[in-house]
Enzyme design. Sequence first.
Site, PDB file in Angstrom:
ATOM      1  N   HIS A 101       1.009  -1.286   0.027  1.00 36.63           N
ATOM      2  CA  HIS A 101       0.045  -0.210   0.094  1.00 36.63           C
ATOM      3  C   HIS A 101       0.983   1.379   0.028  1.00 36.63           C
ATOM      4  O   HIS A 101       1.834   1.316   0.627  1.00 36.63           O
ATOM      5  CB  HIS A 101      -0.872   0.059   1.226  1.00 36.63           C
ATOM      6  CG  HIS A 101      -2.044   1.043   0.990  1.00 36.63           C
ATOM      7  ND1 HIS A 101      -2.267   2.382   1.449  1.00 36.63           N
ATOM      8  CD2 HIS A 101      -3.288   0.801   0.771  1.00 36.63           C
ATOM      9  CE1 HIS A 101      -3.172   2.964   1.358  1.00 36.63           C
ATOM     10  NE2 HIS A 101      -4.063   1.803   0.795  1.00 36.63           N
ATOM     11  N   ASP A 117      -8.024  -5.130  -0.045  1.00 39.07           N
ATOM     12  CA  ASP A 117      -8.553  -6.133  -1.132  1.00 39.07           C
ATOM     13  C   ASP A 117      -8.325  -7.243  -1.076  1.00 39.07           C
ATOM     14  O   ASP A 117      -8.875  -8.290  -1.745  1.00 39.07           O
ATOM     15  CB  ASP A 117      -7.846  -5.525  -2.607  1.00 39.07           C
ATOM     16  CG  ASP A 117      -8.497  -4.337  -2.952  1.00 39.07           C
ATOM     17  OD1 ASP A 117      -9.683  -3.924  -2.720  1.00 39.07           O
ATOM     18  OD2 ASP A 117      -7.922  -3.676  -3.856  1.00 39.07           O
TER      19      ASP A 117
HETATM   20  N1  ACO Z   1       4.223  -7.697  -4.102  1.00 37.07           N
HETATM   21  C1  ACO Z   1       5.401  -7.776  -4.296  1.00 37.07           C
HETATM   22  N2  ACO Z   1       6.259  -6.807  -4.013  1.00 37.07           N
HETATM   23  C2  ACO Z   1       5.598  -5.735  -3.716  1.00 37.07           C
HETATM   24  C3  ACO Z   1       4.276  -5.539  -3.686  1.00 37.07           C
HETATM   25  C4  ACO Z   1       3.386  -6.598  -3.776  1.00 37.07           C
HETATM   26  N3  ACO Z   1       2.019  -6.472  -3.800  1.00 37.07           N
HETATM   27  N4  ACO Z   1       3.885  -4.175  -3.494  1.00 37.07           N
HETATM   28  C5  ACO Z   1       4.979  -3.246  -3.411  1.00 37.07           C
HETATM   29  N5  ACO Z   1       6.119  -4.305  -3.502  1.00 37.07           N
HETATM   30  C6  ACO Z   1       7.371  -4.088  -3.726  1.00 37.07           C
HETATM   31  C7  ACO Z   1       7.756  -3.400  -4.986  1.00 37.07           C
HETATM   32  O1  ACO Z   1       8.289  -4.435  -5.989  1.00 37.07           O
HETATM   33  C8  ACO Z   1       8.978  -2.372  -4.708  1.00 37.07           C
HETATM   34  O2  ACO Z   1      10.014  -3.116  -4.451  1.00 37.07           O
HETATM   35  P1  ACO Z   1      11.736  -2.488  -4.858  1.00 37.07           P
HETATM   36  O3  ACO Z   1      11.835  -1.326  -3.957  1.00 37.07           O
HETATM   37  O4  ACO Z   1      12.534  -3.674  -4.826  1.00 37.07           O
HETATM   38  O5  ACO Z   1      11.305  -2.397  -6.493  1.00 37.07           O
HETATM   39  C9  ACO Z   1       8.500  -1.939  -3.199  1.00 37.07           C
HETATM   40  O6  ACO Z   1       7.703  -2.999  -2.800  1.00 37.07           O
HETATM   41  C10 ACO Z   1       7.959  -0.265  -3.300  1.00 37.07           C
HETATM   42  O7  ACO Z   1       6.786  -0.738  -4.362  1.00 37.07           O
HETATM   43  P2  ACO Z   1       6.259   0.638  -4.828  1.00 37.07           P
HETATM   44  O8  ACO Z   1       5.530   0.035  -6.160  1.00 37.07           O
HETATM   45  O9  ACO Z   1       7.148   1.631  -5.066  1.00 37.07           O
HETATM   46  O10 ACO Z   1       5.083   1.056  -3.718  1.00 37.07           O
HETATM   47  P3  ACO Z   1       3.941   2.031  -4.278  1.00 37.07           P
HETATM   48  O11 ACO Z   1       3.581   2.498  -2.715  1.00 37.07           O
HETATM   49  O12 ACO Z   1       3.985   2.797  -5.239  1.00 37.07           O
HETATM   50  O13 ACO Z   1       2.808   0.646  -4.366  1.00 37.07           O
HETATM   51  C11 ACO Z   1       0.925  -0.427  -4.493  1.00 37.07           C
HETATM   52  C12 ACO Z   1       1.563   0.680  -3.790  1.00 37.07           C
HETATM   53  C13 ACO Z   1       0.637  -0.023  -6.067  1.00 37.07           C
HETATM   54  C14 ACO Z   1      -0.614  -0.790  -3.905  1.00 37.07           C
HETATM   55  C15 ACO Z   1       1.892  -1.954  -4.517  1.00 37.07           C
HETATM   56  O14 ACO Z   1       2.039  -2.184  -3.251  1.00 37.07           O
HETATM   57  C16 ACO Z   1       0.877  -2.931  -5.425  1.00 37.07           C
HETATM   58  O15 ACO Z   1       1.198  -3.011  -6.730  1.00 37.07           O
HETATM   59  N6  ACO Z   1       0.440  -3.827  -4.743  1.00 37.07           N
HETATM   60  C17 ACO Z   1      -0.483  -4.791  -5.419  1.00 37.07           C
HETATM   61  C18 ACO Z   1      -1.695  -4.455  -6.135  1.00 37.07           C
HETATM   62  C19 ACO Z   1      -2.771  -4.100  -4.703  1.00 37.07           C
HETATM   63  O16 ACO Z   1      -3.211  -4.793  -3.896  1.00 37.07           O
HETATM   64  N7  ACO Z   1      -3.485  -3.033  -5.148  1.00 37.07           N
HETATM   65  C20 ACO Z   1      -4.447  -2.562  -3.985  1.00 37.07           C
HETATM   66  C21 ACO Z   1      -4.150  -1.488  -3.108  1.00 37.07           C
HETATM   67  S1  ACO Z   1      -5.081  -1.039  -1.938  1.00 37.07           S
HETATM   68  C22 ACO Z   1      -6.318  -0.049  -2.735  1.00 37.07           C
HETATM   69  O17 ACO Z   1      -6.238   0.250  -3.592  1.00 37.07           O
HETATM   70  C23 ACO Z   1      -7.635  -0.189  -1.909  1.00 37.07           C
END
Ligand code: ACO
Length: 379
Positions: A262, A315
């Site tokens: 998140h 979610d």
């Molecule tokens: N699985 C594996 N690795 C993850 C995940 C995940 N679900 N989420 C973040 N990471 C990792 C990234 O790969 C990144 O690693 P790195 O630094 O080695 O490249 C690090 O954590 C940071 O990730 P970012 O994308 O920079 O974090 P951001 O805050 O932009 O992303 C997001 C948030 C888009 C929700 C992300 O966690 C994601 O894609 N999750 C999966 C989709 C999801 O569940 N979305 C629902 C969100 S809740 C909602 O909208 C109600």
Amino acid sequence: MSTEDITIHRGLSGVYFDRSATTFIDGKEGVLEYRGYNINELAVHSTFEETGYLLIHGELPTQAQLDEFTAELKAARELPEQIFDVIEIVKDSHPMDALRTAVSALASFDPDRNDNSIEATIHKGMRLTSQVPLIVMAHHNIRDGRDPIKPRDDLNHAGNFLYMMDGKEPSEQAIDLMDKDFVLHADHGSNASAFTARVVAGTAADIHGAVTAGIAALSGPSHGGAAENVMQMAREIGKPENAAAYVQNLLSNRQRVMGFGHRVYKAEDPRAGHLREGVKNLSAEMGQPEWYLILEAVVKAMQPYARRGIHVNVDFFAGVIYYLNGVPQDLFVPIFAVGRIPGWTIQVVEQFEHNILIRPLLKYTGDRELKYVPISERG
Ligand code: ACO
């Protein structure tokens, strides 16, 4: 300022762009409050109707205020005939695309369409709160060749929503879980869809435009689309003992595990625990405990990532609850939208109250001062 001095906040991460008295989030501690009330209290004691009142009017209602609010919502459970025609035209699209199109079309039929005052915007938001579930379920039935099911005004918001899916009386337990789900999704600060709605409202466009854009933002898998993908993942995993290898395979291919991570929460999303209980109880009662066990096996496999702040989000557990209630997978995101209308409404109202055009800057990285070459001379 030289362009070298520009600091870029990609994704506007960590940037405060305005003030809000609606929703407090402490991402480090995993705290969420609507108007000062902790989500844990609201999830257990409140209802979607009461929470909607709280968000929109800023305080918990008296019984008389709640009755009036609920009566206005029930009275708005109808759609203009033309909206059914619009749904018919786009019936083969994803339900989120159909919803976005129908909400946009609804602007033309709203009695307050030429009134952008705060008061009219609140009433339009309340009408949308009641109309969005009707659109979602009308599309669901029309695409399967059935007539839309007429809403019932003896049921609450959650019960009527479930009833309109197939015309069957939903169980008390199903209604309660749906109601809780709507409470948990009702608002969440300046998330991607609410921010989108605020950007639209910032131009002094109307709430139908703002909600239409919010629905578009919500539809993506990084935001609301994750619940659909979590269910897909659970199906592919099939058995709890497959979860660890499945997760490992995703991570080693640098793919994301849906329902985890998140932008704001670096502790467990406080909404997730309420739905975790729901999955546990419902899957046991329905004789399908494997779904809960699969999800918990995924959580276990993701445990090492908790240190990096990657925990389950709202979610993760929601999808299985919908599935066990017989909701088709592509309706999971629209359910999120159904719950979020009061949140989008109050975000638009707050934006209107102290409106300012939202217009950030981009650091230019392209060529400059090129000489125009006529097309006949380009080689
Ligand atoms: N699985 C594996 N690795 C993850 C995940 C995940 N679900 N989420 C973040 N990471 C990792 C990234 O790969 C990144 O690693 P790195 O630094 O080695 O490249 C690090 O954590 C940071 O990730 P970012 O994308 O920079 O974090 P951001 O805050 O932009 O992303 C997001 C948030 C888009 C929700 C992300 O966690 C994601 O894609 N999750 C999966 C989709 C999801 O569940 N979305 C629902 C969100 S809740 C909602 O909208 C109600």
